[in-house]
Write an enzyme that holds these catalytic residues in place. Structure first.
Site, PDB file in Angstrom:
ATOM      1  N   SER A   9     130.444  24.310-136.949  1.00  0.00           N
ATOM      2  CA  SER A   9     130.631  25.715-135.584  1.00  0.00           C
ATOM      3  C   SER A   9     131.342  26.453-136.075  1.00  0.00           C
ATOM      4  O   SER A   9     131.912  25.819-136.583  1.00  0.00           O
ATOM      5  CB  SER A   9     130.952  24.825-134.235  1.00  0.00           C
ATOM      6  OG  SER A   9     131.041  25.790-133.078  1.00  0.00           O
ATOM      7  N   GLU A  10     131.586  28.333-135.980  1.00  0.00           N
ATOM      8  CA  GLU A  10     132.509  29.170-136.483  1.00  0.00           C
ATOM      9  C   GLU A  10     133.192  28.684-136.003  1.00  0.00           C
ATOM     10  O   GLU A  10     134.560  29.635-136.778  1.00  0.00           O
ATOM     11  CB  GLU A  10     131.542  30.407-136.748  1.00  0.00           C
ATOM     12  CG  GLU A  10     130.858  31.204-135.564  1.00  0.00           C
ATOM     13  CD  GLU A  10     129.420  30.654-134.862  1.00  0.00           C
ATOM     14  OE1 GLU A  10     129.261  30.062-134.755  1.00  0.00           O
ATOM     15  OE2 GLU A  10     129.072  32.178-134.418  1.00  0.00           O
ATOM     16  N   ASN A  11     133.860  28.074-134.415  1.00  0.00           N
ATOM     17  CA  ASN A  11     135.271  27.391-134.575  1.00  0.00           C
ATOM     18  C   ASN A  11     135.394  26.712-134.617  1.00  0.00           C
ATOM     19  O   ASN A  11     137.089  26.549-134.715  1.00  0.00           O
ATOM     20  CB  ASN A  11     135.286  27.698-132.630  1.00  0.00           C
ATOM     21  CG  ASN A  11     134.211  26.550-132.032  1.00  0.00           C
ATOM     22  OD1 ASN A  11     132.730  26.544-132.727  1.00  0.00           O
ATOM     23  ND2 ASN A  11     134.390  25.826-131.378  1.00  0.00           N
TER      24      ASN A  11
END
Lengths: 235, 211
Positions: free
Chosen positions: B46-48
Site C-alpha cells: 500500500s503506497e501510504n
C-alpha cells in the site's frame, strides 16, 4: 532545552507569518496534525503555501484552512475528497501544484537532506515534465525535480520522549517522517509523551534532532474516511 | 458474454507468481486480492506505507491509523511492515515492486496510459499512479474495452493527458487480453473472453495490434 509546550498555540508562537511555506504530514485523515492545523487557523496566518499529500476534507484537516481562505497554494498529489477545495480551485482562488505522490515524498526527503534536486523517471512524457530539465542516464530519460524546504513542518506522531525522539503508529507514519525533515522548524504533536529512556533507541522512527517543539495533542477523536469491515464467521 | 469485473480481476491474478510484491490500484484491481491462488505467497503493498495488507478488519476492530491507499480500513498480517511515504516510493521507483494492476481511461498502442485527468473536469490529482507506472517492473491495465459511450479505449494515441509514456505491458478488458513482450514490440491479442470473437475485438479497437 525544553521542547515540550503546553499547547499548539504556544508551540507555534513566533513561527507563523503571512506568505510562509508549510510542510504538513498525513495521508487522507490518517496521521494529520489536527491540533496544529487548528492553531494555525486561529492565528489567522494567510497566503500560505502548503505541501501536503492531500488537502483534508470539508472541515477536517487542511480543509479547515481552505474554508477560512488562509491557503493560497497547495502542493499535493491527490485532492479528491474536498468540495470547498474544488470550488476555490475552479474559481481560480486557489493555486494548485499537482505533484506525483512519490515525487512529493522525495522532494521533501531530499529538501530535508540538503539535496536541492534529483532526477526521476516519474512523470516523463506527461504534463508534470513540462518545463523541467530532462537528462539521460544509461539510456533512460529522467526529469529534474526540486527538493522542498519549508519555513515550518507540522507533523503528528504517536509517542515521543521528552527529548523529542518520536515513533509513529502503523500507516499514520506516511508523509509525517519526510515532512518533518523538510522544515526549518518542525513542530510535532503526539498522543503520549514519555520520559527519556522509555523508548528503545533502536526503534525510534524520527530522531529528536528534527523535532524542535512538541505538544501532547491527546485526546484525539480520529476520523475514518471509508470504514470497511468483514463479518466474523459464525462459530 | 465477456468477463465481468470479478472475472477480469481473476484473469489478472493469473499473472501473479509466488513471492511477488504487488501494488493494486483502486476499483477492479482491488478485486485481484480475492483471487490470489491458495498456497501462493503474494505480498500486497500500500503506497501510504505498508507491506502485507490484510483483509478488511472485523467490525469493532477498525483502526483509523491503519488504512490503505484508498483510505479504507484494513488489517495487518504477522508478516506486515510499515514505513514512510518516502520509503514506500523508494521501493516503487527503485523497481522493487514486481507487478501493479491499475485502471485506465485510455491506453495507446505504444503503451502510453492516461488515467488521471479529463480536461475541463475537476482534477483530483494523479496520486501515486505516475510513480507506479514509471517504477514497477510489470504494468497491467484492467479496464472496460469501450467507454460508457461505446468508444474504444485501446486507441492509436491517447487523447487525454498521460500518466506514463510507453509503460503498459498487458491490457485485460472485459473482452480480451493484449500483451507485449517488451516496450519496443506491438501488443498482441493473446486471449479472448468466453463467447467473444476476434472480429468483435477488432470492431471495438482502434489501436493497432497483432492477432
Amino acid at each position: 532545552m525544553q521542547k515540550i509546550y503546553p499547547n499548539a498555540e504556544a508551540a507555534l508562537d513566533g513561527l507563523l507569518f503571512d506568505g510562509m511555506t508549510i510542510c504538513a504530514g498525513g495521508f487522507g485523515l490518517c496521521g494529520i496534525p489536527e491540533r496544529l492545523v487548528d492553531a494555525i487557523q486561529a492565528s489567522g496566518a494567510k497566503d500560505l503555501t502548503v505541501a501536503s499529500n492531500n488537502a483534508g476534507i470539508d472541515n477536517e484537516g487542511l480543509g479547515k484552512l481552505l474554508r477560512t481562505r488562509q491557503i493560497r497554494k497547495m502542493i499535493s498529489s491527490y485532492v479528491g475528497e474536498n468540495k470547498e477545495f474544488e470550488r476555490q480551485y475552479l474559481a481560480g482562488e486557489l493555486e494548485v501544484e499537482f505533484c506525483p505522490q512519490g515525487t512529493l515524498a522525495e522532494r521533501c526527503r531530499a529538501g530535508g537532506a540538503g539535496i536541492p534536486g534529483f532526477y526521476t523517471k516519474t512523470g516523463v512524457g506527461t504534463q508534470v515534465a513540462e518545463g523541467k530539465e530532462h537528462k539521460e542516464f544509461d539510456g533512460e530519460t529522467y526529469i529534474l525535480e526540486r527538493g522542498i524546504r519549508a519555513d515550518l513542518s507540522i507533523i503528528k506522531g504517536w509517542k515521543a520522549d521528552e527529548a523529542g525522539n518520536l515513533i509513529f503508529r502503523k500507516t499514520a507514519r506516511n508523509f509525517n517522517q519526510p515532512m518533518a525533515t523538510a522544515g526549518k522548524v518542525c513542530v510535532a504533536e503526539v498522543e503520549e509523551i514519555v520520559p527519556v529512556g522509555s523508548l528503545d533507541p533502536d526503534c525510534v522512527h524520527l530522531p529528536s534532532i528534527y523535532v524542535k517543539r512538541l505538544i501532547l495533542g491527546a485526546p484525539y477523536d480520529k476520523k475514518i474516511e471509508f470504514r470497511l469491515t468483514r463479518q466474523r464467521e459464525s462459530a | 458474454m465477456g468477463w465481468d469485473r470479478n472475472q477480469m480481476a481473476a484473469r489478472a491474478a493469473k499473472e501473479l507468481q509466488d513471492g511477488y510484491y504487488v501494488n493494486l490500484g483502486i476499483g477492479i484491481p482491488t478485486l485481484v486480492a480475492n483471487n490470489i491462488p491458495d498456497g501462493m505467497e503474494v505480498t500486497l503493498q500500500s503506497e501510504n506505507g505498508m507491506l502485507g495488507i490484510g483483509p478488511f478488519p472485523y467490525e469493532g476492530e477498525e483502526d483509523p491509523d491503519l488504512i490503505n491507499a484508498g483510505k479504507q480500513t484494513i488489517s495487518e498480517l504477522p508478516s506486515s511492515s510499515y514505513f514512510s511515504s518516502s520509503d514506500s516510493f523508494a521501493m516503487i521507483r527503485g523497481g522493487h515492486i514486481d507487478l501493479t494492476v491499475l485502471g485506465a481511461m485510455e491506453v495507446a498502442q505504444d503503451g502510453d496510459i492516461a488515467n488521471w485527468m479529463i480536461p475541463g473536469k475537476m482534477i483530483k490529482g494523479m496520486g501515486g499512479a505516475m510513480d507506479l507506472v514509471a517504477g514497477v517492473k510489470k504494468i497491467i491495465v484492467v479496464m472496460e474495452h469501450v467507454s460508457k459511450n461505446g468508444d474504444p479505449k485501446f486507441i492509436p494515441e491517447c487523447t487525454l493527458p498521460l500518466t506514463g509514456k510507453n509503460v503498459v505491458d498487458m491490457i485485460i478488458t472485459d473482452l480480451c487480453v493484449f500483451q507485449r513482450p517488451d516496450h519496443s514490440s506491438p501488443f498482441r491479442l493473446i486471449e479472448l473472453a468466453p463467447d467473444v470473437t476476434a472480429d468483435e475485438v477488432a470492431a471495438k479497437t482502434t489501436a493497432r495490434y497483432e492477432s
